[in-house]
Design an enzyme around this catalytic site. Structure first.
Site, short mmCIF file in Angstrom:
data_model
loop_
_atom_site.label_atom_id
_atom_site.label_comp_id
_atom_site.label_asym_id
_atom_site.label_seq_id
_atom_site.Cartn_x
_atom_site.Cartn_y
_atom_site.Cartn_z
N GLY A 243 -1.15 2.27 -14.41
CA GLY A 243 -1.78 0.96 -13.88
C GLY A 243 -1.07 -0.39 -13.88
O GLY A 243 -1.36 -1.31 -13.42
N GLU A 277 0.99 6.90 -18.34
CA GLU A 277 1.25 7.53 -17.01
C GLU A 277 1.64 6.43 -16.13
O GLU A 277 0.85 6.26 -15.15
CB GLU A 277 -0.03 8.18 -16.53
CG GLU A 277 -0.44 9.35 -17.63
CD GLU A 277 -2.05 9.64 -17.38
OE1 GLU A 277 -2.73 9.00 -16.68
OE2 GLU A 277 -2.38 10.90 -17.88
N ARG A 316 -0.67 1.59 2.92
CA ARG A 316 -1.55 0.58 1.96
C ARG A 316 -1.93 -0.65 2.61
O ARG A 316 -3.02 -0.89 2.15
CB ARG A 316 -0.32 0.09 0.92
CG ARG A 316 0.27 1.59 -0.19
CD ARG A 316 0.97 0.96 -1.30
NE ARG A 316 0.00 0.27 -2.32
CZ ARG A 316 0.18 -1.01 -2.52
NH1 ARG A 316 1.05 -1.74 -1.78
NH2 ARG A 316 -0.75 -1.62 -3.27
N CYS A 346 -2.68 4.36 17.47
CA CYS A 346 -3.83 3.83 18.27
C CYS A 346 -4.82 3.65 17.12
O CYS A 346 -5.90 4.46 17.16
CB CYS A 346 -3.95 4.90 19.35
SG CYS A 346 -2.61 4.92 20.38
C1 LIG Z 1 -2.75 7.12 -10.14
C2 LIG Z 1 -2.75 7.36 -11.48
C3 LIG Z 1 -1.75 6.97 -12.27
C4 LIG Z 1 -0.63 5.99 -12.15
O1 LIG Z 1 -1.18 4.79 -11.70
P1 LIG Z 1 -0.05 3.56 -11.50
O2 LIG Z 1 -0.71 2.51 -11.05
O3 LIG Z 1 0.88 4.20 -10.38
O4 LIG Z 1 0.72 3.33 -12.44
C5 LIG Z 1 -2.06 7.33 -13.73
N1 LIG Z 1 -2.97 8.06 -14.09
C6 LIG Z 1 -3.76 8.79 -13.54
C7 LIG Z 1 -4.74 9.50 -13.96
C8 LIG Z 1 -3.92 8.45 -12.11
O5 LIG Z 1 -4.70 8.94 -11.32
#
Ligand SMILES: *Cc1c(COP(=O)(O)O)cnc(C)c1O
Length: 417
Positions: A243, A277, A316, A346
């Protein structure tokens, strides 16, 4: 080549990726074209790895942000693991040579076939998002005569203050399990012979620009660990998700160093192995989408710059109202105009930018949609029967095609006549 701050930059009036003029790439590979900088990816990955070094973390790149095998291979070689959300993503990771011991698997709807594939592959950890899923994993593992390592993705009910459609850690979201009942989940896992609860997990949404949601949520996770300890339940892994925000326009995201400072007391006190992550943080500003102007259409109320890339290439803006800077690939010093920059699809929602002040292009001129490395190609589709774009990876003054442009034949390949 020395490390430059931004691998996408102007020299005089020409946009470059590393040492290659974008217009050269466009001439050679056509448009729409995703252009990635190898240096950018590795630099951002090194920034995360370096900034969090004190925790000896497992950095699981979020595959859904950019799933190209060449990218996964490059990050895997640099030491990254993977955060996956489907069997398809697992397949890609294995093809890319990412060791299964570095793969963690989230998602609310893992099917038994996907669970079996993941167990067979020997992934590190399932992040479980419901009790029925826990039982499904236990049943599949029993059938295979194995034991699944699991963690619970807990929903800490924290507002990540991001877009309503990209926040995932509030109690009304479908993700994770309500944190108030965490003890019950771990006890339930304790009753099952074919799962072993080793992890605790969260992911709050994306992109996040403040550290406070992380610290608030971590405080809640630590309280859960305390409760578990009083019941003699001890874990091994603390997965705090991704995130981390990036700059699209003029946002000021926190640095990895600040992130490390904020999470330090919690990670230390937990005594667990840290898993992070990040997806967007590593790839968002490591790629652009180059597109050609097909027409400039002027109406009494609005101007439209119509390009050859659309929402099937980059969804996006229509999906989340996201902002991407859009710049000429070659600045000519023309007068500026205000226009919506739109695609050929379209749908009225097919736009990349609204009311943009931009140097008036001519037909055939190229534009660069910036910060398109994350959730760009990976979210693309064939809508309107449009072959998907080509992806190239630039390294200094070399470009390699890491996904060829799709053809019309590709469009109908899986169909039955
Ligand atoms: C999408 C996701 C992320 C990555 O989010 P980013 O904003 O790209 O860093 C990490 N963990 C989980 C479980 C996700 O679904």
């Amino acid at each position: 080549m020395s490390m430059v701050q931004n691998p996408f930059y102007y020299k005089t009036r020409t946009l470059y990726c590393e040492n290659m003029p974008v217009r050269t790439l466009v001439k050679k590979y056509g448009t729409p074209l995703y252009i990635y900088s190898r240096q950018a990816f590795l630099q951002r990955y090194a920034e995360v790895a370096g900034g969090l070094k004190e925790f000896n973390p497992l950095i699981c790149f979020s595959v859904k942000s950019n799933a190209n095998i060449a990218i996964l291979k490059m990050l895997g070689r640099a030491g990254a693991g993977a955060d996956i959300v489907s069997g398809g993503e697992l397949f890609r990771c294995l093809k890319a040579g990412i060791p299964p011991s570095r793969i963690v698997y989230a998602g609310v709807g893992k099917t038994t076939a996907e669970i079996r594939f993941a167990l067979k592959s020997g992934i590190r950890l399932f992040n479980v998002e419901s009790l029925p899923e826990l039982h499904a994993i236990n049943a599949v593992a029993r059938g295979m005569g194995t034991i699944a390592r699991i963690g619970f993705r807990l929903n800490p009910d924290v507002d990540a203050k991001t877009h309503a459609l990209t926040t995932t850690g509030k109690k009304e979201n479908k993700f994770g399990l309500p944190i108030a009942h965490a003890l019950d989940y771990y006890r339930e896992a304790g009753r099952l012979a074919h799962v072993r609860a080793v992890g605790i997990d969260m992911h709050l949404g994306s992109p996040i620009f403040s550290l406070q949601p992380y610290t608030t949520a971590l405080r809640k996770l630590l309280a859960v660990l305390d409760t578990l300890a009083t019941h003699n339940i001890t874990l091994e892994e603390l997965d705090i998700g991704g995130g981390l925000g990036i700059t699209y326009a003029n946002e000021k995201p926190f640095t990895v160093a600040a992130f490390a400072r904020a999470i330090r007391p919690f990670v230390r006190r937990s005594g667990l192995r840290l898993i992070v992550e990040p997806g967007r943080y590593i790839c968002g500003n490591s790629g652009i989408l180059a597109t050609s102007v097909t027409y400039v259409k002027k109406t009494p109320v609005k101007n439209f710059i119509i390009t050859d890339s659309g929402m099937n290439d980059l969804i996006r803006p229509p999906l989340y109202g996201s902002y991407h800077r859009i710049e000429p690939v070659q600045k000519r010093g023309q007068r500026t105009m205000t226009a919506d920059i739109v695609g050929p699809i379209c749908e009225s929602s097919d736009f990349m930018g609204k009311d943009r002040k931009i140097e008036e292009p001519g037909a055939g001129d190229c534009l660069a949609v910036m910060s398109a490395g994350a959730y760009g190609f990976s979210m693309s589709s064939n809508y309107n029967s449009r072959p998907r774009a080509c992806e190239v990876l630039v390294s200094v003054n070399n470009a390699s095609v890491i996904r060829r442009r799709e053809t019309y034949d590709d469009l109908v390949r899986a169909e039955v006549r």
